[in-house]
Motif scaffolding. Sequence first.
Motif, PDB file in Angstrom:
ATOM      1  N   PRO A   2     -37.399   8.991  -6.281  1.00 40.70           N
ATOM      2  CA  PRO A   2     -36.047   9.075  -6.852  1.00 40.70           C
ATOM      3  C   PRO A   2     -35.077   8.042  -6.274  1.00 40.70           C
ATOM      4  CG  PRO A   2     -36.831  11.257  -6.257  1.00 40.70           C
ATOM      5  CD  PRO A   2     -37.827  10.275  -5.724  1.00 40.70           C
ATOM      6  N   ALA A   3     -35.213   7.706  -5.000  1.00 38.06           N
ATOM      7  CA  ALA A   3     -34.312   6.710  -4.390  1.00 38.06           C
ATOM      8  C   ALA A   3     -34.550   5.333  -5.006  1.00 38.06           C
ATOM      9  CB  ALA A   3     -34.517   6.660  -2.882  1.00 38.06           C
ATOM     10  N   VAL A   4     -35.807   5.007  -5.266  1.00 33.01           N
ATOM     11  CA  VAL A   4     -36.145   3.708  -5.875  1.00 33.01           C
ATOM     12  C   VAL A   4     -35.615   3.661  -7.301  1.00 33.01           C
ATOM     13  CG1 VAL A   4     -38.023   2.215  -6.638  1.00 33.01           C
ATOM     14  CG2 VAL A   4     -38.176   3.374  -4.425  1.00 33.01           C
ATOM     15  N   VAL A   5     -35.858   4.718  -8.062  1.00 34.72           N
ATOM     16  CA  VAL A   5     -35.409   4.772  -9.454  1.00 34.72           C
ATOM     17  C   VAL A   5     -33.889   4.684  -9.529  1.00 34.72           C
ATOM     18  CG1 VAL A   5     -35.328   6.216 -11.528  1.00 34.72           C
ATOM     19  CG2 VAL A   5     -37.451   6.055 -10.192  1.00 34.72           C
ATOM     20  N   LYS A   6     -33.201   5.458  -8.697  1.00 30.69           N
ATOM     21  CA  LYS A   6     -31.732   5.460  -8.702  1.00 30.69           C
ATOM     22  C   LYS A   6     -31.172   4.075  -8.366  1.00 30.69           C
ATOM     23  CE  LYS A   6     -27.727   7.615  -6.521  1.00 30.69           C
ATOM     24  NZ  LYS A   6     -27.255   8.573  -5.532  1.00 30.69           N
ATOM     25  N   TYR A   7     -31.713   3.449  -7.317  1.00 30.86           N
ATOM     26  CA  TYR A   7     -31.216   2.144  -6.911  1.00 30.86           C
ATOM     27  C   TYR A   7     -31.521   1.081  -7.970  1.00 30.86           C
ATOM     28  CZ  TYR A   7     -30.154  -1.976  -4.172  1.00 30.86           C
ATOM     29  OH  TYR A   7     -29.621  -3.170  -3.749  1.00 30.86           O
ATOM     30  N   ALA A   8     -32.718   1.136  -8.542  1.00 31.68           N
ATOM     31  CA  ALA A   8     -33.083   0.162  -9.579  1.00 31.68           C
ATOM     32  C   ALA A   8     -32.133   0.267 -10.771  1.00 31.68           C
ATOM     33  CB  ALA A   8     -34.528   0.373 -10.022  1.00 31.68           C
ATOM     34  N   LEU A   9     -31.836   1.478 -11.188  1.00 30.85           N
ATOM     35  CA  LEU A   9     -30.905   1.655 -12.312  1.00 30.85           C
ATOM     36  C   LEU A   9     -29.504   1.171 -11.963  1.00 30.85           C
ATOM     37  CD1 LEU A   9     -32.041   5.150 -13.629  1.00 30.85           C
ATOM     38  CD2 LEU A   9     -32.429   2.916 -14.690  1.00 30.85           C
ATOM     39  N   GLN A  10     -29.075   1.417 -10.726  1.00 28.77           N
ATOM     40  CA  GLN A  10     -27.757   0.957 -10.278  1.00 28.77           C
ATOM     41  C   GLN A  10     -27.673  -0.563 -10.304  1.00 28.77           C
ATOM     42  OE1 GLN A  10     -26.639   2.259  -6.299  1.00 28.77           O
ATOM     43  NE2 GLN A  10     -25.485   0.387  -5.998  1.00 28.77           N
ATOM     44  N   VAL A  11     -28.697  -1.215  -9.778  1.00 30.30           N
ATOM     45  CA  VAL A  11     -28.698  -2.680  -9.713  1.00 30.30           C
ATOM     46  C   VAL A  11     -28.748  -3.284 -11.116  1.00 30.30           C
ATOM     47  CG1 VAL A  11     -30.055  -4.677  -8.966  1.00 30.30           C
ATOM     48  CG2 VAL A  11     -29.651  -2.792  -7.387  1.00 30.30           C
TER      49      VAL A  11
END
Length: 76
Positions: A22-31
């Motif tokens: 979830p941390a990877v997915v959240k950060y990727a979407l943010q970027v």
Amino acid sequence: MKRHQENTNELLLDDIYESKNPAVVKYALQVVAEEMDKAHERATIRVAQRFRHLLSPQMQQALAAQYPVTALAASA
């Protein structure tokens, strides 16, 4: 499907793209959202530069001051 290549310098990011963390997915979407905002602004300014003759003289001056053509070309 993961691609693995031996003896190559090609960067493969499948492990990140396919992550369920979830941390990877959240950060990727943010970027991606941040970069899309920047790309949208850059595209809008490029259109304004191309058709600046349609702007009022005051807006042409503001465009030239805030977004010099050379600075815009360097960021593209």
